[in-house]
Design a protein around this motif. Structure first.
Motif, PDB file in Angstrom:
ATOM      1  N   PRO A 245       0.974  -1.052  -0.009  1.00 21.93           N
ATOM      2  CA  PRO A 245       0.215   0.078  -0.155  1.00 21.93           C
ATOM      3  C   PRO A 245       1.003   1.196   0.034  1.00 21.93           C
ATOM      4  O   PRO A 245      -0.515   2.641  -0.650  1.00 21.93           O
ATOM      5  N   SER A 246       2.012   1.006   0.111  1.00 28.19           N
ATOM      6  CA  SER A 246       3.037   2.719   0.450  1.00 28.19           C
ATOM      7  C   SER A 246       3.321   2.471  -0.619  1.00 28.19           C
ATOM      8  O   SER A 246       3.898   3.984  -1.098  1.00 28.19           O
ATOM      9  N   VAL A 247       3.159   1.945  -1.191  1.00 28.37           N
ATOM     10  CA  VAL A 247       3.056   2.232  -3.389  1.00 28.37           C
ATOM     11  C   VAL A 247       2.701   2.971  -3.338  1.00 28.37           C
ATOM     12  O   VAL A 247       2.963   4.789  -3.886  1.00 28.37           O
ATOM     13  N   LEU A 251       3.813   7.422  -3.920  1.00 28.66           N
ATOM     14  CA  LEU A 251       3.336   7.960  -5.689  1.00 28.66           C
ATOM     15  C   LEU A 251       2.015   9.258  -5.935  1.00 28.66           C
ATOM     16  O   LEU A 251       2.342  10.335  -6.553  1.00 28.66           O
ATOM     17  N   ALA A 252       1.157   9.070  -4.470  1.00 25.72           N
ATOM     18  CA  ALA A 252       0.672  10.518  -4.266  1.00 25.72           C
ATOM     19  C   ALA A 252       1.171  11.518  -3.855  1.00 25.72           C
ATOM     20  O   ALA A 252       1.526  13.025  -4.018  1.00 25.72           O
ATOM     21  N   GLN A 253       2.698  11.728  -3.459  1.00 24.62           N
ATOM     22  CA  GLN A 253       3.797  12.633  -2.875  1.00 24.62           C
ATOM     23  C   GLN A 253       4.008  12.930  -4.047  1.00 24.62           C
ATOM     24  O   GLN A 253       4.401  14.721  -3.676  1.00 24.62           O
ATOM     25  N   ARG A 254       5.101  11.657  -4.647  1.00 22.97           N
ATOM     26  CA  ARG A 254       6.438  12.691  -6.281  1.00 22.97           C
ATOM     27  C   ARG A 254       5.846  12.832  -6.850  1.00 22.97           C
ATOM     28  O   ARG A 254       6.466  13.485  -7.522  1.00 22.97           O
ATOM     29  N   PRO A 259      -6.567  10.694  -5.886  1.00 18.08           N
ATOM     30  CA  PRO A 259      -6.913   8.853  -5.635  1.00 18.08           C
ATOM     31  C   PRO A 259      -7.372   8.269  -6.999  1.00 18.08           C
ATOM     32  O   PRO A 259      -7.414   6.802  -7.100  1.00 18.08           O
ATOM     33  N   VAL A 260      -7.852   8.838  -7.748  1.00 20.09           N
ATOM     34  CA  VAL A 260      -8.726   8.945  -8.697  1.00 20.09           C
ATOM     35  C   VAL A 260      -8.053   8.149 -10.197  1.00 20.09           C
ATOM     36  O   VAL A 260      -7.551   7.335 -10.479  1.00 20.09           O
ATOM     37  N   GLU A 261      -6.866   9.101  -9.925  1.00 23.97           N
ATOM     38  CA  GLU A 261      -5.308   9.144 -11.342  1.00 23.97           C
ATOM     39  C   GLU A 261      -4.885   7.682 -10.815  1.00 23.97           C
ATOM     40  O   GLU A 261      -4.574   6.654 -11.525  1.00 23.97           O
ATOM     41  N   LEU A 262      -4.828   7.650  -9.368  1.00 22.94           N
ATOM     42  CA  LEU A 262      -4.186   6.709  -8.627  1.00 22.94           C
ATOM     43  C   LEU A 262      -5.120   5.292  -9.248  1.00 22.94           C
ATOM     44  O   LEU A 262      -4.680   3.791  -9.699  1.00 22.94           O
TER      45      LEU A 262
END
Length: 397
Positions: A245-247, A251-254, A259-262
């Motif tokens: 889940p940390s992936v 990705l959200a941070q960098r 959430p929609v894009e993830l």
């Protein structure tokens, strides 16, 4: 005759089959797609041939009229072969629905509420249900839920190790999917082998563009690879399967992804497509055998994950009597079947190379005669399973 119309509806398309349940014969099938686009398309297949059309299809109600017109023009006649019920595939039933259910306005509300757990699937199913009930107002409509078969899983299998109050508030748990396929295949395996379902420990591997594995003990699902959504588990055509889940946090941070894009990244740009640039296993295999490094890595990751789940379910079941491969990849890829099982001889799993490579159809044994574990290829038939369950409900009305 016991004729049932089976509907599998998405947001911009729906598939259908008219099935004579007692003989398991598909009298007609079809696809209505590109709903909402300027020009839609339909394909209607019968014993007489395949018929296509391109017409405007603004919504699902119009799509059902296109289907009805195809029956009227190309047959079979829905007056002579009137369906006694309509069965609908619904992906997410949550913990509310654990068996096929007669559709009422309250059930529609529940399906809508469960869209939070299946935003890509339940809204389209609900649109299909409403359109179908308008087109066939005088027969029972039945919802058959992909997740229902897995409601027999014990709490240890479906519970995530997160704060239980948060989990209960948001209904976060493992539900599992492809339930109609796993149920059909496990029962077909027992029938084919002439053995009581109640006495069999089975692993069913539904390997298509979407893929899942299920441990089945005595006909009951006791563990399955998909989770809260169909994203968890095996590597799939465009879905990642299991992931730290940390992936997502990284990705959200960098990348600054929402959430929609993830969600889109993990569901539509990952899996075999993300690793090899191709979502179809046939393309990946062809490139792998030609020496393409990306395709080879993708294939190896796919097999590594598949073996891991087989091994886990061997442990959960305390051994296995039958392993069945099904769906597009499972039924048609000797390479995947061989690679998935070639390290499992210690568990009594031995494939017969000639049987595995044979291009036969129908349910068949691909293990050696002296293999302690029987390995099968079992073509799935989710539509027939939905039709059977629908008819059972309809007969009680």
């Amino acid at each position: 005759m016991s004729v049932v119309l089976v509907i599998n509806s998405g947001s911009s398309s729906f598939k259908y089959q008219l099935i004579e349940v007692e003989t398991a014969e598909a009298l007609a099938s079809g696809l209505v797609e590109r709903i909402g686009e300027p020009i839609g398309a339909s394909k209607h297949k019968t014993a007489e041939g395949s018929f296509t059309a391109e017409v405007p299809i603004p919504d699902h109600t119009a799509g059902f009229q296109v289907m009805l017109d195809a029956f009227a023009e190309h047959g079979p006649s829905l007056e002579a072969l009137a369906p006694v019920a309509v069965g609908h595939r619904v992906v997410q039933g949550g913990a509310r629905f654990f068996e096929p259910t007669l559709i009422t306005p309250l059930v529609e509300i529940n399906i809508d509420e469960l869209s939070l757990l299946a935003p890509l699937h339940n809204p389209g199913a609900l649109q299909g249900i409403k359109a179908a009930r308008a087109a066939f107002p005088d027969v029972p409509h039945v919802a058959v839920f992909d997740s229902a078969f897995h409601q027999s899983m014990p709490p240890a299998a479906y519970t995530y190790a997160i704060d239980r109050d948060v989990a209960e508030k948001h209904r976060i748990r493992r539900y599992g999917f492809h339930g109609t396929s796993h149920k059909y295949v496990s029962e077909e395996a027992a029938r084919f082998l002439g053995r009581p379902l109640a006495g069999l420990r089975q692993i069913v591997l539904h390997l298509g563009n979407g893929a899942s594995a299920t441990a089945i003990d005595g006909g009951r699902s006791v563990d399955t690879s998909m989770g809260l959504t169909p994203l968890q588990g095996l590597v799939m055509g465009t879905r990642s399967g299991d992931l730290d889940p940390s992936v997502l946090l990284v990705l959200a941070q960098r990348e600054g992804w929402s959430p929609v894009e993830l969600d889109r990244f993990l569901n539509t740009r990952s899996g075999m497509l993300g690793l090899a640039g191709a979502s179809d296993m046939r393309d990946v295999e062809e490139r792998h055998e030609a020496g393409d490094a990306d395709a080879t890595l993708a294939f190896d990751v796919y097999i590594h994950r598949l073996r891991a789940y087989i091994g886990a379910y061997l442990a959960q079941l305390g051994g296995v009597d039958v392993i069945s491969f099904t769906a597009g990849v499972g039924e048609n890829s000797p390479l995947v079947r061989r690679a998935a099982t070639e390290t499992l001889g210690f568990a009594g799993i031995h494939l017969d190379p000639a049987r595995n490579e044979a291009r036969e159809r129908g349910t068949r044994v691909i293990s050696t005669d002296d293999s302690p574990v029987t390995v099968l290829v079992v073509p799935t038939n989710e539509e027939l399973e939905i039709a059977r369950q629908t008819l059972e409900v309809a007969r009680t009305q």
